[in-house]
Design a protein around this motif. Structure first.
Motif, short mmCIF file in Angstrom:
data_model
loop_
_atom_site.label_atom_id
_atom_site.label_comp_id
_atom_site.label_asym_id
_atom_site.label_seq_id
_atom_site.Cartn_x
_atom_site.Cartn_y
_atom_site.Cartn_z
N ALA A 114 -30.82 18.87 25.19
CA ALA A 114 -31.36 17.57 25.58
C ALA A 114 -31.02 16.51 24.53
O ALA A 114 -30.65 15.37 24.86
N ILE A 115 -31.11 16.86 23.26
CA ILE A 115 -30.79 15.91 22.19
C ILE A 115 -29.32 15.53 22.23
O ILE A 115 -28.95 14.36 22.05
N SER A 116 -28.45 16.49 22.50
CA SER A 116 -27.01 16.25 22.46
C SER A 116 -26.51 15.38 23.60
O SER A 116 -25.45 14.77 23.50
N THR A 117 -27.27 15.31 24.69
CA THR A 117 -26.80 14.62 25.89
C THR A 117 -27.58 13.35 26.22
O THR A 117 -27.28 12.70 27.22
N ARG A 118 -28.53 12.96 25.41
CA ARG A 118 -29.41 11.85 25.81
C ARG A 118 -28.84 10.47 25.46
O ARG A 118 -29.31 9.45 25.96
N GLY A 119 -27.83 10.40 24.60
CA GLY A 119 -27.28 9.10 24.22
C GLY A 119 -28.13 8.41 23.16
O GLY A 119 -29.15 8.93 22.70
N HIS A 120 -27.71 7.22 22.77
CA HIS A 120 -28.42 6.47 21.74
C HIS A 120 -29.67 5.82 22.31
O HIS A 120 -29.67 5.31 23.43
N PRO A 121 -30.76 5.77 21.53
CA PRO A 121 -32.03 5.28 22.07
C PRO A 121 -32.20 3.77 22.06
O PRO A 121 -33.16 3.26 22.62
N ARG A 122 -31.31 3.03 21.40
CA ARG A 122 -31.48 1.58 21.27
C ARG A 122 -30.32 0.85 21.92
O ARG A 122 -29.19 1.32 21.90
N PRO A 123 -30.58 -0.33 22.48
CA PRO A 123 -29.51 -1.09 23.13
C PRO A 123 -28.45 -1.54 22.14
O PRO A 123 -28.74 -1.75 20.95
N ARG A 124 -27.25 -1.71 22.65
CA ARG A 124 -26.13 -2.04 21.77
C ARG A 124 -26.34 -3.40 21.09
O ARG A 124 -25.96 -3.58 19.93
N TRP A 125 -26.94 -4.35 21.79
CA TRP A 125 -27.11 -5.67 21.20
C TRP A 125 -27.98 -5.63 19.94
O TRP A 125 -27.76 -6.39 18.99
N SER A 126 -28.97 -4.73 19.92
CA SER A 126 -29.83 -4.64 18.74
C SER A 126 -29.08 -4.05 17.56
O SER A 126 -29.34 -4.41 16.40
N VAL A 127 -28.14 -3.14 17.83
CA VAL A 127 -27.34 -2.56 16.75
C VAL A 127 -26.41 -3.63 16.17
O VAL A 127 -26.25 -3.73 14.94
N ILE A 128 -25.80 -4.44 17.04
CA ILE A 128 -24.93 -5.53 16.56
C ILE A 128 -25.74 -6.54 15.76
O ILE A 128 -25.30 -7.01 14.70
N ALA A 129 -26.93 -6.87 16.24
CA ALA A 129 -27.79 -7.80 15.51
C ALA A 129 -28.16 -7.23 14.14
O ALA A 129 -28.19 -7.97 13.13
N SER A 130 -28.42 -5.95 14.08
CA SER A 130 -28.74 -5.31 12.80
C SER A 130 -27.57 -5.38 11.83
O SER A 130 -27.75 -5.57 10.62
N GLY A 131 -26.34 -5.22 12.36
CA GLY A 131 -25.17 -5.34 11.50
C GLY A 131 -25.08 -6.72 10.86
O GLY A 131 -24.72 -6.84 9.68
N GLY A 132 -25.44 -7.76 11.61
CA GLY A 132 -25.46 -9.10 11.04
C GLY A 132 -26.49 -9.24 9.94
O GLY A 132 -26.25 -9.88 8.91
N LEU A 133 -27.65 -8.63 10.13
CA LEU A 133 -28.69 -8.69 9.10
C LEU A 133 -28.28 -7.92 7.84
O LEU A 133 -28.67 -8.30 6.73
N VAL A 134 -27.50 -6.84 8.02
CA VAL A 134 -26.96 -6.14 6.84
C VAL A 134 -26.10 -7.10 6.03
O VAL A 134 -26.23 -7.20 4.80
N GLY A 135 -25.21 -7.83 6.71
CA GLY A 135 -24.35 -8.78 6.01
C GLY A 135 -25.15 -9.87 5.31
O GLY A 135 -24.86 -10.23 4.16
N ALA A 136 -26.18 -10.40 5.99
CA ALA A 136 -27.01 -11.45 5.38
C ALA A 136 -27.76 -10.92 4.17
O ALA A 136 -27.85 -11.59 3.13
N GLY A 137 -28.31 -9.72 4.28
CA GLY A 137 -29.03 -9.14 3.16
C GLY A 137 -28.14 -8.91 1.95
O GLY A 137 -28.53 -9.18 0.81
N ILE A 138 -26.93 -8.39 2.19
CA ILE A 138 -26.00 -8.15 1.08
C ILE A 138 -25.62 -9.47 0.42
O ILE A 138 -25.48 -9.55 -0.81
N ALA A 139 -25.42 -10.53 1.23
CA ALA A 139 -25.07 -11.83 0.67
C ALA A 139 -26.16 -12.33 -0.28
O ALA A 139 -25.87 -12.86 -1.36
N LEU A 140 -27.43 -12.16 0.09
CA LEU A 140 -28.52 -12.54 -0.80
C LEU A 140 -28.55 -11.66 -2.04
O LEU A 140 -28.82 -12.13 -3.16
N LEU A 141 -28.26 -10.39 -1.86
CA LEU A 141 -28.30 -9.44 -2.97
C LEU A 141 -27.28 -9.78 -4.05
O LEU A 141 -27.56 -9.64 -5.25
#
Length: 443
Positions: A114-141
């Protein structure tokens, strides 16, 4: 503990161990942890003398019941896919329940399927948005202001979209990294051409870290330290090839800027002590965003930020004393390793989930950019900057593993087999019977 008395049950046991090993390895677990977990499963289910061989692309498991019988061997190719820490956590929980006799072989097989076939639990748009926040956080860092953080976030969003589309077309990772580095550098060049008051060097440096995030630094160093040199070499080569792809992409963008007359020369420096609040906040934001984009369980995202922020502040403070940056990175990484063990136990996740997410903001994007800029100016000091970047990466990975050596107690109940096969466990069972109360609580 059930006895294996039929060929069919033996096959089902070996197949379960292979499927679990594949999920662990595909999500960044070290070879020692994978081998120890697979061996523990077989031993617990009644298979004695099972041989497990783990490489970066293939798992092999061999069992021979008697010396006069033909050995039974199964192999499984490892499909390296997008990191999913929720899959890693759930598989780790299934293994713990199995070894604690909470579930049997058939139920474990059902849950793993069941774990191997269920797919990712979060929508793709939220993952892309998170990638942007990673970039913003690193820029502040690394010392950027809000304008730099905003541009870095936009660049990281574009990088995530490009990477996703290219990955769907099954292009090799090298070309994906080239495209990502080119996107980041061209956006920084464009901002400089439009006279936007933002340091393009910091934008590019931040997105180098975004591209480096998720690569197998920790797994490679763990394999090398635990004696699995073949797999360590494969992981290191993959990391180097991906890093070269970033360098090619960024260099091409810088060259294009030079042809257009846009100055994107190195304008970076270490953040001052007065910028510690921004450093701590940026590191916490980047770590939490990376954990979210890697599908880490919600309960561990905030603790990851609370670990990464102070660790980044510690590294910055040590760096401002004039000490070697690799030493500063090692000290911060050791602190992450020590704290991550109890936090992962509290959050009921593998330690790997915490340490990888917390270490991402400290990756040496700034040093890599300095190396590129100096080499572009035919300054041989860039070679030494590149060596420094490699030293920082090794110090980070080795530091968190050493922190686990310090923090992870060797309890009497720990299986002798596990102690022999693995060093500090970043994923996999620790003390199966002692976790029954926790597992009943989760049920």
């Amino acid at each position: 503990m059930g006895a294996v008395d039929t060929p069919r049950r033996t096959l089902r046991t070996l197949d379960l161990a292979l499927r679990i090993g594949e999920t662990l390895l595909a999500n960044g677990a070290g070879t020692a942890d994978v081998q120890a977990t697979m061996s523990s499963i077989c031993h617990h289910l009644g298979l004695r003398g099972t041989y497990v061989d783990v490489t970066y692309v293939m798992l092999t498991i061999i069992h021979q019941h008697d010396l006069d019988e033909v050995p039974l061997a199964l192999r499984r190719n490892v499909q390296h896919r997008e990191t999913d820490f929720e899959d890693l956590t759930d598989v780790d929980l299934v293994v713990s329940r199995l070894l604690a006799d909470e579930i049997d072989l058939d139920e474990a097989r059902r849950q793993i399927a069941a774990i191997s076939t269920r797919g990712h639990p979060r929508p793709r748009w939220s993952v892309i948005a998170s990638g942007g926040l990673v970039g913003a956080g690193i820029a502040l860092l690394i010392g950027g202001d809000w304008i730099v953080a905003l541009i870095a976030a936009v660049a990281a969003w574009l990088i995530e979209v490009i990477r996703h589309r290219m990955a769907r077309r099954r292009l090799p990772e090298f070309y994906i990294q080239v495209a990502g580095g080119l996107c980041a550098s061209l956006l920084a060049v464009g901002a400089a051409a439009l006279h936007i008051p933002a340091n393009p060097s910091l934008v590019i440096s931040a997105n180098i870290v975004v591209l480096l995030a998720g690569l197998g630094f920790i797994g490679a160093i763990q394999d090398a330290l635990t004696g699995y040199y073949l797999t360590a070499g494969a992981r290191v080569f993959e990391v180097l090839l991906s890093t070269v792809g970033i360098i090619v992409g960024v260099s091409t963008g810088l060259m294009a800027g030079g042809m257009l007359g846009v100055d994107v020369a190195n304008q970076t420096s270490l953040p001052a002590l007065s910028q510690l609040p921004a450093v701590i906040g940026g590191a916490a934001l980047a770590a939490m965003a990376f954990a979210h984009s890697s599908y880490a369980p919600w309960r561990i995202i905030v603790p990851v930020g609370l670990i990464a922020g102070p660790a980044a502040g510690l590294i910055t403070a040590i760096g401002n004393t004039g000490l070697d940056r690799s030493f500063a990175a090692a000290v911060g990484a050791i602190a992450i390793g020590v704290v991550s063990y109890p936090v992962s136990r509290w959050g009921r996740v593998p330690t790997l989930v915490v340490v990888v997410s917390a270490i991402v903001p400290m990756l040496p994007g700034l040093t890599i950019y300095r190396s590129l800029s100096q080499l572009a100016e035919e300054n041989l000091s860039g070679i030494f900057q590149g060596i420094t970047a490699g030293g920082i990466a090794v110090a980070l990975a080795a530091g968190v593993i050493f922190g686990e050596y310090i923090a992870q107690p060797l309890a009497r109940e720990t299986r002798r087999l596990e102690r022999r096969l693995a060093g500090p466990r970043l994923v996999g069972p620790f003390r199966a019977k002692s976790r029954r109360r926790e597992l009943k609580h989760l049920s």
